[in-house]
Design an enzyme around this catalytic site. Sequence first.
Site, PDB file in Angstrom:
ATOM      1  N   ASP A  33      29.787  51.148  39.975  1.00 13.39           N
ATOM      2  CA  ASP A  33      29.871  50.661  41.358  1.00 13.39           C
ATOM      3  C   ASP A  33      30.207  51.756  42.356  1.00 13.39           C
ATOM      4  O   ASP A  33      29.751  51.736  43.487  1.00 13.39           O
ATOM      5  CB  ASP A  33      30.940  49.570  41.472  1.00 13.39           C
ATOM      6  CG  ASP A  33      30.532  48.322  40.735  1.00 13.39           C
ATOM      7  OD1 ASP A  33      29.613  47.637  41.207  1.00 13.39           O
ATOM      8  OD2 ASP A  33      31.117  48.033  39.679  1.00 13.39           O
ATOM      9  N   HIS A  43      44.560  46.788  43.414  1.00  9.63           N
ATOM     10  CA  HIS A  43      43.922  45.841  42.495  1.00  9.63           C
ATOM     11  C   HIS A  43      44.094  46.250  41.050  1.00  9.63           C
ATOM     12  O   HIS A  43      44.441  47.384  40.735  1.00  9.63           O
ATOM     13  CB  HIS A  43      42.431  45.720  42.810  1.00  9.63           C
ATOM     14  CG  HIS A  43      41.621  46.890  42.337  1.00  9.63           C
ATOM     15  ND1 HIS A  43      40.694  46.803  41.328  1.00  9.63           N
ATOM     16  CD2 HIS A  43      41.627  48.182  42.703  1.00  9.63           C
ATOM     17  CE1 HIS A  43      40.153  47.987  41.128  1.00  9.63           C
ATOM     18  NE2 HIS A  43      40.695  48.838  41.947  1.00  9.63           N
ATOM     19  N   TYR A  57      42.615  50.417  36.464  1.00 11.79           N
ATOM     20  CA  TYR A  57      43.059  50.531  35.076  1.00 11.79           C
ATOM     21  C   TYR A  57      44.230  51.502  34.912  1.00 11.79           C
ATOM     22  O   TYR A  57      44.624  51.803  33.795  1.00 11.79           O
ATOM     23  CB  TYR A  57      41.884  50.947  34.179  1.00 11.79           C
ATOM     24  CG  TYR A  57      40.774  49.905  34.113  1.00 11.79           C
ATOM     25  CD1 TYR A  57      41.027  48.647  33.557  1.00 11.79           C
ATOM     26  CD2 TYR A  57      39.500  50.162  34.606  1.00 11.79           C
ATOM     27  CE1 TYR A  57      40.027  47.682  33.492  1.00 11.79           C
ATOM     28  CE2 TYR A  57      38.492  49.197  34.540  1.00 11.79           C
ATOM     29  CZ  TYR A  57      38.764  47.962  33.981  1.00 11.79           C
ATOM     30  OH  TYR A  57      37.777  47.004  33.908  1.00 11.79           O
ATOM     31  N   TYR A  87      37.654  44.004  27.370  1.00 10.63           N
ATOM     32  CA  TYR A  87      36.951  45.196  26.874  1.00 10.63           C
ATOM     33  C   TYR A  87      37.701  46.482  27.227  1.00 10.63           C
ATOM     34  O   TYR A  87      37.407  47.538  26.683  1.00 10.63           O
ATOM     35  CB  TYR A  87      35.519  45.224  27.421  1.00 10.63           C
ATOM     36  CG  TYR A  87      35.311  45.999  28.708  1.00 10.63           C
ATOM     37  CD1 TYR A  87      35.633  45.442  29.936  1.00 10.63           C
ATOM     38  CD2 TYR A  87      34.794  47.297  28.694  1.00 10.63           C
ATOM     39  CE1 TYR A  87      35.448  46.149  31.113  1.00 10.63           C
ATOM     40  CE2 TYR A  87      34.607  48.011  29.868  1.00 10.63           C
ATOM     41  CZ  TYR A  87      34.937  47.445  31.072  1.00 10.63           C
ATOM     42  OH  TYR A  87      34.766  48.154  32.231  1.00 10.63           O
ATOM     43  N   ARG A  88      38.709  46.373  28.107  1.00 14.44           N
ATOM     44  CA  ARG A  88      39.357  47.563  28.643  1.00 14.44           C
ATOM     45  C   ARG A  88      40.498  47.049  29.498  1.00 14.44           C
ATOM     46  O   ARG A  88      40.425  45.923  29.999  1.00 14.44           O
ATOM     47  CB  ARG A  88      38.334  48.273  29.526  1.00 14.44           C
ATOM     48  CG  ARG A  88      38.766  49.517  30.231  1.00 14.44           C
ATOM     49  CD  ARG A  88      37.582  50.001  31.073  1.00 14.44           C
ATOM     50  NE  ARG A  88      37.865  51.230  31.752  1.00 14.44           N
ATOM     51  CZ  ARG A  88      37.048  51.810  32.615  1.00 14.44           C
ATOM     52  NH1 ARG A  88      35.894  51.244  32.913  1.00 14.44           N
ATOM     53  NH2 ARG A  88      37.364  52.937  33.202  1.00 14.44           N
TER      54      ARG A  88
END
Length: 561
Positions: free
Chosen positions: A170, A423, A108, A504-505
């Site tokens: 995670d 990623h 993110y 959502y984000r």
Amino acid sequence: AATKAPGDPLVLPPNTSSEHFRNFIERAREITGSENVFVVEREDQLVDGNYMEPNKTHDMHHLFDRSYFASSATVAPRNVPEVQAMMRLCNEFDIPVWPFSIGRNTGYGGAAPRVPGSIGLNLGKNMNRVLEVNTDGAYALVEPGVTYYDMHQYLEKNNLREKVWLDVPDLGGGSIIGNAVERGVGYSPYGDHWMMHCGLEVVLPNGELIRTGMGAMPDRTAGHRDGLRPDEQPGNRAWQLFNYGFGPYNDGIFTQSSLGIVVKMGIWLMPNPGGYQAYMITFPRDEDLHQVIEIIRPLRVQMVLQNVPTLRSLSMDAAVHHPKSYYTDSDAALTDAQLDKIAKDLDLGRWNFYGALYGPEPIRNVLWSVIKESFSKIPGAKFYFPEDRPEENSILRTRAQTLQGIPTYDELRWIDWLPNGAHLFFSPISKITGDDAVLQYQITRKRCEEAGLEAICDFVVGMREMHHIVCIVFNREDPESKRRALWLIRTLIDDCAKYGWGEYRTHLAVMDQIANTYNFNDNAQMKLNEQIKNSLDPKGILAPGKNGIWPQSYHKDSWVL
Ligand code: ADP
């Protein structure tokens, strides 16, 4: 950059002269001590690092040039008054500041600011105390630098796991506060981290300090007394027990937000359930997705599925096992025939479901019999406990840790799917229905195939919806791979918006695009958000542009990406 003066950062904050910046840094050093101020002067100081050693200056998984989302300097306050002083200083100098707790925020944007050259406010370096663990009330009170791993160690060291469990995401390296304020999730019954927070202490953009909920009420019986610094006053006895206090409920505006810096937060812990069993159910065919989701919904809504379970595409588990080059020489995404073969080789399904049972044995047995019977309707479904799987390289064995709140570092292995693997996450919300899941999955796979990138999908089942987490893995040293990843996420956002699916984000690079999809009634919500932003932060110094909200002091059109 051609006229870079000595002491200039690699990237100056917007509209800031060299001299103004130097004066600012001098004052920042007086506030936090010079050992807590680091100016990024050269490109070679932007070291990507890795998950275990993340950088604090830019996005390790850079989609653009490494130095685009980069801070000019990082400053690490030692305590709450220094956070307040830094906010006042940034207002005085008109310099934007981007707070982070640990700065991993993987997929993110890491520690990177949205506006290049912002000051990175590193809260986690010095403010990292577990302030309280209360086993009767089953909660903890923490500072920003406390990671899941830190908290786990604290519980272990003090023999507290017999009493309370932590919910972990995670990977264990993130901040408990950082994750909750971004509304991240974990996988035990307490998986919705924001739902499980209780009580905040927040520094507002003008430097003011507030406590929310019951924390707004002084409590002399708890030791509150005159003369103590506000941030050192013991909290109200019910601060971590009751979220709402009196009057408007403020906490929500401090999530995914640019309205405050959270310096303390309460988080509920789960009472040790008195028994535990993780399991995996595999489903052999890609087409099983529809029926699996239809079975999941009633079980989850009734809480027969007690935790936040996940349904993972085979590609995700395959990528945890080996890089792509192990399976194929081709550049294209894997075909169904290839995926079927890999499923056979790894003894997994095309879809793999990970969950857990909580409680004493009789309770677990009843739940397991209902779950087993329900999923047995799918031909070829297989049921496993961790001991049924190989000792080495077993995802179920890792999940068995995660689902009982023991953090691990194993899950990110799928990032090595491609060389120089980096990623970003594409994460739309989905209704828990077969139709929604299948359509989202088909759209995702089609676009991934077009981009030549793998569709690595994970349906994370909340109480009434699913977070469909798509891991877009790209090669960060290959401009073409980066271009394709950006094209892919931008296209998926637009595709999904057509069906009313929103994320959502998200990553810094597409915050504007996503904010623009939440545009009911002529962007009425954005107008409200801007109004609140401008009133609490008139100079627009705190995290400008975060989640697409631009302060009045910025010319929005020239900043939107
Ligand atoms: P992680 O816990 O994964 O390392 P970060 O610490 O990078 O995550 O936080 C992720 C994002 O959450 C930050 O970029 C920032 O926008 C927001 N954030 C993190 N900590 C705070 C905080 N204490 N106050 C306000 N916002 C925060």
